[in-house]
Design a protein around this motif. Sequence first.
Motif, PDB file in Angstrom:
ATOM      1  N   HIS A 102      -7.392  -0.009   0.956  1.00  0.00           N
ATOM      2  CA  HIS A 102      -7.686  -1.055  -0.025  1.00  0.00           C
ATOM      3  C   HIS A 102      -8.946  -1.825   0.334  1.00  0.00           C
ATOM      4  O   HIS A 102      -9.828  -1.310   1.028  1.00  0.00           O
ATOM      5  CB  HIS A 102      -6.466  -1.943  -0.238  1.00  0.00           C
ATOM      6  CG  HIS A 102      -6.025  -2.728   0.982  1.00  0.00           C
ATOM      7  ND1 HIS A 102      -6.820  -2.980   2.068  1.00  0.00           N
ATOM      8  CD2 HIS A 102      -4.842  -3.334   1.268  1.00  0.00           C
ATOM      9  CE1 HIS A 102      -6.161  -3.713   2.951  1.00  0.00           C
ATOM     10  NE2 HIS A 102      -4.957  -3.926   2.496  1.00  0.00           N
ATOM     11  N   ALA A 162      -5.495  -7.454   3.525  1.00  0.00           N
ATOM     12  CA  ALA A 162      -5.676  -8.360   2.395  1.00  0.00           C
ATOM     13  C   ALA A 162      -5.023  -9.713   2.678  1.00  0.00           C
ATOM     14  O   ALA A 162      -5.570 -10.768   2.328  1.00  0.00           O
ATOM     15  CB  ALA A 162      -5.086  -7.725   1.139  1.00  0.00           C
ATOM     16  N   SER A 163      -3.872  -9.677   3.303  1.00  0.00           N
ATOM     17  CA  SER A 163      -3.172 -10.920   3.632  1.00  0.00           C
ATOM     18  C   SER A 163      -3.969 -11.753   4.632  1.00  0.00           C
ATOM     19  O   SER A 163      -3.943 -12.989   4.594  1.00  0.00           O
ATOM     20  CB  SER A 163      -1.789 -10.593   4.198  1.00  0.00           C
ATOM     21  OG  SER A 163      -1.876  -9.549   5.150  1.00  0.00           O
ATOM     22  N   THR A 182       0.839  -1.203   0.000  1.00  0.00           N
ATOM     23  CA  THR A 182       0.000   0.000   0.000  1.00  0.00           C
ATOM     24  C   THR A 182       0.870   1.247   0.000  1.00  0.00           C
ATOM     25  O   THR A 182       0.593   2.238  -0.692  1.00  0.00           O
ATOM     26  CB  THR A 182      -0.940  -0.006   1.219  1.00  0.00           C
ATOM     27  OG1 THR A 182      -1.541  -1.295   1.354  1.00  0.00           O
ATOM     28  CG2 THR A 182      -2.022   1.036   1.083  1.00  0.00           C
ATOM     29  N   THR A 213       2.649  -5.897   5.377  1.00  0.00           N
ATOM     30  CA  THR A 213       3.381  -7.023   4.801  1.00  0.00           C
ATOM     31  C   THR A 213       4.804  -6.627   4.393  1.00  0.00           C
ATOM     32  O   THR A 213       5.579  -7.501   4.012  1.00  0.00           O
ATOM     33  CB  THR A 213       2.615  -7.634   3.619  1.00  0.00           C
ATOM     34  OG1 THR A 213       2.192  -6.591   2.735  1.00  0.00           O
ATOM     35  CG2 THR A 213       1.408  -8.406   4.116  1.00  0.00           C
TER      36      THR A 213
HETATM   37  C1  MLT Z   1       0.438  -3.522   3.269  1.00  0.00           C
HETATM   38  O1  MLT Z   1       0.517  -2.469   2.670  1.00  0.00           O
HETATM   39  O2  MLT Z   1       1.222  -3.824   4.180  1.00  0.00           O
HETATM   40  C2  MLT Z   1      -0.602  -4.516   2.846  1.00  0.00           C
HETATM   41  O3  MLT Z   1      -1.544  -3.942   2.016  1.00  0.00           O
HETATM   42  C3  MLT Z   1      -1.145  -5.254   3.998  1.00  0.00           C
HETATM   43  C4  MLT Z   1      -2.232  -6.207   3.624  1.00  0.00           C
HETATM   44  O4  MLT Z   1      -3.338  -5.744   3.362  1.00  0.00           O
HETATM   45  O5  MLT Z   1      -2.024  -7.413   3.628  1.00  0.00           O
END
Ligand code: MLT
Length: 367
Positions: free
Chosen positions: A135, A204-205, A85, A228
Motif C-alpha cells: 500500500h 498507514a497507521s 491488507t 493492524t
Molecule cells: C495491515 O494490513 O495490517 C495494515 O495495512 C497495516 C497498516 O498499514 O497500518
Amino acid sequence: MNNARTIFQQSGGLTFMGRRGARLGAVFATAALVAAACQTGGPAATPGGSPGTASPAPGGSPATGGDWPTDAINIVVPFAAGGPTDTVTRLIAGPMGEELGVQILIQNVAGAGGTVAAGQVAAAPADGYTVLMHHIGMSTAPSLYPDLEYDPLEDFETIGLVTEVPMTIIGAPDFPPETLEELVSHVTENVDTVTYANAGVGAASHLCGLLIEDALGVDLTEASYDGTGPAMTDLLGGHVDFMCDQTTNTTEQILAGEVKGYAVTTAEPVESLPDLPTTADAGMPGVQVGVWHGLYVPAGTPENVVQTLTQALQSALQDEEVIEQLGNLGAAPVSQERATPEAHTQLLSEQIDLWRPFLEAPASPSP
Ligand code: MLT
C-alpha cells in the motif's frame, strides 16, 4: 522534531520501534488513494501460505493466450493475517485465480512496516509467480528506511492499483474520550500514559499517527504490531488506547459498538459509517490520509506475464462480490484505467516525491 516512544510488545511478533518523525502537514490529505480488505471478506489467513478465496476450476481458462501461468501464484502480504491488507488481498485472490485458471496462495510476511516482504519479492524470480500486495507504505519506505535494500520504482514492475480506503480514528471500548474533541484533550493531557497502536514505521497507521502528532503537537507513545489485525485484537481488549486504521478493518467493530469511532480521515464522510464526522469537521483538518494498494512483481518479469496479471486484476475489480464487500467496508475498487501499470507507476512516483520532504529516517530501535 519529535521522537515517539514505543512501549510494549504484543503477541504475534510485535516489534519495538522508534522513529524520527518530521512534523507533517495536511498536504498528505490530497494524496490519498486507498486500498484494503475486510475482516469478513475471506477465510482466515494462514501465515506461510494459504489458499485465496476461490479455488479455480481445473483447466480454467487463462486471461490471455500463452502458456502462463501453469502453477499456483503466491501473493505476499506485508502485514499480519486478519488485517486490512490481508483482507483486500483475499477478496481479489479468488476472482483473480478464477480468471487465471490457477490457485492463488497468500503468504503473510510481516515486519518493518512492510519492507521485509517487499525486499523478499524484489529478490524473487521474475516469473510472475511471486506477487506483492502493498500500500501507501511502498512510497514512504525510501524516506523512512535509509538502508532500504530495494528501490520501489526500479526493482518492481507494477501490475495496477487495486483500491482506495479511508482511515478511521478509533479507541478502545473503555477509553474515556467519546468524541474527537475529547480525544484531543485527553491525549494532550495524558500523553505519558496514552498508547497509540500502529503496524510499524511506514505502515498507514504509523503515517496517520504522525499526522495526529503533528496536529496535537505531542509525541505519542506507540505500540507497534506486525499489522493492524493483531493491533485491533489488543485494542478490543483494552491493552492499547487508540489507533488509526483503514475502514476495511474497523467498520464492523465501529458499527457493532465494539470500539469507539471518532472520525474518518477523508475530506468527505464515508457512507458506511454515517455517524462519524470527518477529521476536518471535527477539528483536526490536518489529519487526512487514505491508503492505496497496488500489486507488484519483480523487475524483469516478462511483459506478457505483467499484462496477464493486470487483466486478471481488472477482472477481479469488476467482480460484483468484490465491489459489494469493499463498499460495505467504506472502500471501492479503482477504475479500470487505474488498475494498470502506467497509472500505478505514476501514482507511486508522485507519492514518493510527495512524502519525501516530510519524512525522516526512523530513529534507532528502542532498547
Ligand atoms: C495491515 O494490513 O495490517 C495494515 O495495512 C497495516 C497498516 O498499514 O497500518
